[in-house]
Design an enzyme around this catalytic site. Structure first.
Site, PDB file in Angstrom:
ATOM      1  N   GLY A 134       0.801  -1.218   0.000  1.00 44.42           N
ATOM      2  CA  GLY A 134       0.000   0.000   0.000  1.00 44.42           C
ATOM      3  C   GLY A 134       0.831   1.263   0.000  1.00 44.42           C
ATOM      4  N   ARG A 214      10.383  -0.377   8.970  1.00 44.55           N
ATOM      5  CA  ARG A 214      10.791  -0.752  10.317  1.00 44.55           C
ATOM      6  C   ARG A 214      12.311  -0.669  10.399  1.00 44.55           C
ATOM      7  NH1 ARG A 214       6.241  -0.022  11.587  1.00 44.55           N
ATOM      8  NH2 ARG A 214       4.812  -1.402  12.748  1.00 44.55           N
ATOM      9  N   GLU A 243      14.893   1.788  18.641  1.00 43.79           N
ATOM     10  CA  GLU A 243      13.911   2.859  18.609  1.00 43.79           C
ATOM     11  C   GLU A 243      13.202   2.928  19.943  1.00 43.79           C
ATOM     12  OE1 GLU A 243       9.830   3.591  16.200  1.00 43.79           O
ATOM     13  OE2 GLU A 243      11.584   3.297  14.905  1.00 43.79           O
ATOM     14  N   HIS A 262       9.616   8.586  13.894  1.00 42.21           N
ATOM     15  CA  HIS A 262       8.485   7.701  13.611  1.00 42.21           C
ATOM     16  C   HIS A 262       7.181   8.504  13.526  1.00 42.21           C
ATOM     17  CE1 HIS A 262       7.401   3.174  13.908  1.00 42.21           C
ATOM     18  NE2 HIS A 262       6.554   3.794  13.095  1.00 42.21           N
ATOM     19  N   THR A 263       7.211   9.500  12.667  1.00 43.08           N
ATOM     20  CA  THR A 263       6.076  10.414  12.546  1.00 43.08           C
ATOM     21  C   THR A 263       5.467  10.414  11.144  1.00 43.08           C
ATOM     22  OG1 THR A 263       7.633  12.228  12.104  1.00 43.08           O
ATOM     23  CG2 THR A 263       6.873  11.945  14.372  1.00 43.08           C
ATOM     24  N   ALA A 264       5.742   9.368  10.352  1.00 45.59           N
ATOM     25  CA  ALA A 264       5.244   9.333   8.981  1.00 45.59           C
ATOM     26  C   ALA A 264       3.723   9.236   8.909  1.00 45.59           C
ATOM     27  CB  ALA A 264       5.872   8.176   8.219  1.00 45.59           C
ATOM     28  N   ASN A 265       3.111   8.748   9.976  1.00 44.74           N
ATOM     29  CA  ASN A 265       1.656   8.606  10.005  1.00 44.74           C
ATOM     30  C   ASN A 265       1.098   9.585  11.036  1.00 44.74           C
ATOM     31  OD1 ASN A 265      -0.946   7.692   9.652  1.00 44.74           O
ATOM     32  ND2 ASN A 265      -0.614   5.699  10.622  1.00 44.74           N
TER      33      ASN A 265
END
Length: 301
Positions: A134, A214, A243, A262-265
């Protein structure tokens, strides 16, 4: 149909509403046929919720390695992930990282004096997308205006917009020509550490590694060595191993590294996509239709 919603220490009206919109009823766990789980990555906590009446469990994330590794994910009950639900927003972040790398924003943001620029164009670049689910397919659509040549790595067959498609077993063939190598594969025993010293040696000296999947897919020590030695151009990382990335870690100090925590979403987008997935899967479950995002215990995603 009844659905028990686990929301951790605080209630979640958004998930309750999503269940109801799908035609379900929020019920006590002991009465439930399904669980919409939203309580962190505690595998044992989730395992303790399962009983003989549970036929389906919806997980909140696209990556499910924490539950797979613990042996919680099975075929009965069926487990579904949010696979694909977060694709557009994470792809947008990957594009932002690529543009920042091309235009040297990682250096400009740290500069304290006016200096020369070493920026280049993203347009026309060759981009290898390793793991074209996706996120990868959404990124291809975003890259269309830039006229990039896309090499897609996937075992899912044809990929619209890709000039070349390679199976995952041949992913290394995608590396030598790529200006950007985007890591978007799931974390499984077969993908962990798939980018190490050998792979960095195959990449162009000006190529950037972009990881929005990941951190475990990359051997961090080998990446630091490759960046220090100039064997690759740089790394744009939304995820790392370990992480959170500890204070004082070498990656923080390297000028050819761009890190986002870890802020892509984005949180609002996460909740919107998750509730939409819950509503649709509750509807499908009630209708006896195939669920979206079914996890294979054998494949790990």
């Amino acid at each position: 149909m009844t659905v028990a919603v686990h929301v951790g220490p605080e209630p979640s009206p958004a998930l309750d509403d999503a269940v109801r919109r799908g035609g379900g009823r929020v019920a006590p766990l002991q009465e439930a046929e399904a669980i919409v789980y939203h309580g962190g990555g505690d595998a044992e906590r989730l395992r303790s919720m399962l009983h003989e009446g549970i036929r389906w469990v919806q997980l909140p994330s696209a990556g499910v390695e924490r539950w797979v590794d613990a042996g919680v994910v099975t075929r009965h009950p069926v487990f579904t992930a949010a696979t694909g639900a977060y694709g557009p927003q994470v792809a947008e972040h990957a594009l932002a990282l690529m543009l920042a790398a091309a235009r040297g924003l990682h250096r400009a943001a740290r500069a304290t004096t006016w200096g020369a620029t070493r920026s280049v164009e993203l347009a026309g670049s060759t981009v290898a997308i390793v793991g074209c689910g996706g996120i990868g397919r959404a990124l291809i659509r975003l890259l269309e205006p830039f006229g990039c040549t896309i090499v897609a790595v996937t075992d899912r067959g044809e990929v619209p917009g890709a000039a070349r498609v390679l199976p995952r077993a041949r992913y290394r063939e995608a590396l030598p020509d790529a200006a950007y190598v985007v890591v978007a594969a799931p974390a499984t025993p077969g993908t962990r550490g798939m980018f190490g010293a050998h792979e960095f040696g195959l990449m162009r000296e000006d190529a950037w590694l972009v990881n929005i999947a990941r951190g475990s897919l990359v051997v961090t020590g080998d990446l630091v060595d490759a960046l220090r030695a100039g064997r690759i151009g740089g790394a744009a990382l939304d995820v790392t191993d370990p992480e959170p990335l500890p204070d004082g870690h070498p990656l923080w100090e390297l000028e050819n590294v761009l890190i986002t925590p870890h802020t892509a979403n984005p949180y609002p987008a996460y909740w919107r996509a998750l509730t939409e997935r819950v509503t649709e899967n509750v509807r499908r479950f009630a209708a006896g239709e195939p669920l979206d995002g079914v996890v294979s215990p054998e494949q790990g995603f």
